[in-house]
Design a protein around this motif. Sequence first.
Motif, PDB file in Angstrom:
ATOM      1  N   ILE A 104      15.148 -68.291 -18.471  1.00  0.00           N
ATOM      2  CA  ILE A 104      13.733 -68.287 -18.820  1.00  0.00           C
ATOM      3  C   ILE A 104      12.991 -67.765 -17.598  1.00  0.00           C
ATOM      4  CG2 ILE A 104      11.722 -69.687 -19.438  1.00  0.00           C
ATOM      5  CD1 ILE A 104      13.836 -69.817 -21.566  1.00  0.00           C
ATOM      6  N   ASN A 105      12.091 -66.825 -17.843  1.00  0.00           N
ATOM      7  CA  ASN A 105      11.225 -66.303 -16.790  1.00  0.00           C
ATOM      8  C   ASN A 105       9.854 -66.931 -16.991  1.00  0.00           C
ATOM      9  OD1 ASN A 105       8.915 -63.987 -16.649  1.00  0.00           O
ATOM     10  ND2 ASN A 105      10.225 -63.953 -14.852  1.00  0.00           N
ATOM     11  N   ILE A 106       9.245 -67.380 -15.900  1.00  0.00           N
ATOM     12  CA  ILE A 106       7.887 -67.930 -15.984  1.00  0.00           C
ATOM     13  C   ILE A 106       6.949 -66.958 -15.289  1.00  0.00           C
ATOM     14  CG2 ILE A 106       6.370 -69.887 -15.542  1.00  0.00           C
ATOM     15  CD1 ILE A 106       8.933 -71.563 -15.131  1.00  0.00           C
ATOM     16  N   GLU A 143      13.505 -69.184 -13.809  1.00  0.00           N
ATOM     17  CA  GLU A 143      13.037 -68.470 -12.625  1.00  0.00           C
ATOM     18  C   GLU A 143      11.594 -68.013 -12.786  1.00  0.00           C
ATOM     19  OE1 GLU A 143      12.582 -64.878 -12.459  1.00  0.00           O
ATOM     20  OE2 GLU A 143      13.537 -64.230 -14.290  1.00  0.00           O
ATOM     21  N   ILE A 144      10.925 -67.921 -11.647  1.00  0.00           N
ATOM     22  CA  ILE A 144       9.525 -67.519 -11.599  1.00  0.00           C
ATOM     23  C   ILE A 144       9.449 -66.103 -11.039  1.00  0.00           C
ATOM     24  CG2 ILE A 144       7.274 -67.995 -10.549  1.00  0.00           C
ATOM     25  CD1 ILE A 144       8.307 -70.918 -10.133  1.00  0.00           C
ATOM     26  N   VAL A 153      12.234 -66.859  -7.788  1.00  0.00           N
ATOM     27  CA  VAL A 153      12.090 -68.196  -7.234  1.00  0.00           C
ATOM     28  C   VAL A 153      12.555 -69.139  -8.335  1.00  0.00           C
ATOM     29  CG1 VAL A 153      10.460 -69.944  -6.413  1.00  0.00           C
ATOM     30  CG2 VAL A 153      10.128 -67.532  -5.778  1.00  0.00           C
ATOM     31  N   TYR A 154      13.469 -70.022  -8.003  1.00  0.00           N
ATOM     32  CA  TYR A 154      14.029 -70.915  -9.015  1.00  0.00           C
ATOM     33  C   TYR A 154      13.158 -72.168  -9.131  1.00  0.00           C
ATOM     34  CZ  TYR A 154      17.792 -67.642  -8.940  1.00  0.00           C
ATOM     35  OH  TYR A 154      18.506 -66.469  -9.034  1.00  0.00           O
ATOM     36  N   MET A 156      13.436 -75.158 -10.570  1.00  0.00           N
ATOM     37  CA  MET A 156      13.935 -76.512 -10.310  1.00  0.00           C
ATOM     38  C   MET A 156      14.080 -76.766  -8.805  1.00  0.00           C
ATOM     39  SD  MET A 156      13.653 -77.393 -13.336  1.00  0.00           S
ATOM     40  CE  MET A 156      14.052 -79.122 -13.207  1.00  0.00           C
ATOM     41  N   GLU A 157      14.485 -75.752  -8.039  1.00  0.00           N
ATOM     42  CA  GLU A 157      14.556 -75.906  -6.580  1.00  0.00           C
ATOM     43  C   GLU A 157      13.161 -76.146  -6.008  1.00  0.00           C
ATOM     44  OE1 GLU A 157      16.482 -72.471  -4.891  1.00  0.00           O
ATOM     45  OE2 GLU A 157      18.307 -72.794  -6.068  1.00  0.00           O
ATOM     46  N   LEU A 158      12.181 -75.411  -6.506  1.00  0.00           N
ATOM     47  CA  LEU A 158      10.803 -75.571  -6.047  1.00  0.00           C
ATOM     48  C   LEU A 158      10.281 -76.966  -6.388  1.00  0.00           C
ATOM     49  CD1 LEU A 158       8.360 -74.085  -4.774  1.00  0.00           C
ATOM     50  CD2 LEU A 158       7.740 -73.370  -7.093  1.00  0.00           C
ATOM     51  N   LEU A 159      10.562 -77.445  -7.589  1.00  0.00           N
ATOM     52  CA  LEU A 159      10.099 -78.778  -7.999  1.00  0.00           C
ATOM     53  C   LEU A 159      10.745 -79.868  -7.160  1.00  0.00           C
ATOM     54  CD1 LEU A 159       9.994 -78.499 -11.904  1.00  0.00           C
ATOM     55  CD2 LEU A 159       8.105 -78.288 -10.279  1.00  0.00           C
ATOM     56  N   GLU A 160      12.027 -79.711  -6.829  1.00  0.00           N
ATOM     57  CA  GLU A 160      12.698 -80.699  -5.980  1.00  0.00           C
ATOM     58  C   GLU A 160      12.097 -80.701  -4.587  1.00  0.00           C
ATOM     59  OE1 GLU A 160      16.982 -80.278  -6.078  1.00  0.00           O
ATOM     60  OE2 GLU A 160      16.911 -80.161  -8.279  1.00  0.00           O
TER      61      GLU A 160
END
Length: 165
Positions: A104-106, A143-144, A153-154, A156-160
Amino acid sequence: MGMDIRLARIDDRLIHGQVATAWSKETGISRILVVSDEVAKDQLRKFLLKEAAPPGIKSNVISVHQMIDIYHSDLLKNEKVMLLFTNPQEVEALVNGDVSLRSINIGGMRFTEGKHMVTNFISLDEEDVRAFAYLADQGIEIEIRKVPANRKVYLMELLEKEKFC
């Protein structure tokens, strides 16, 4: 299976300049499917979105249920498709309907009351984070990137890192 899903993208602006040019060229699509229960009920928005598609690319606005039915039929067999969503809950509903997505691309989720800014163009609430966590648990890359040339930019890594999870 039938259709060739080249890109699944969450962007609450749906079809706009970046989608119409950069992403459609990058993915080589022949059709854009806007998958949104809300937009599918709005005749004016449906008309405007169909008009916004780039030349040579067909576009349709359909509900989540219609998308699940189309995916499991041969209606768009061998068609190269971009799926556009306004939120991750509709993506989650598709996955629960046995629609297979690898990533999924955001592209953008605007700030509204009750949401927290994750980047300058992505704001999430608890329901969004829960839906993204579910999708990640299904092995879907999230990914964003606004445009294809941007670095991935992934989410879930950013949210963590930002302690959202």
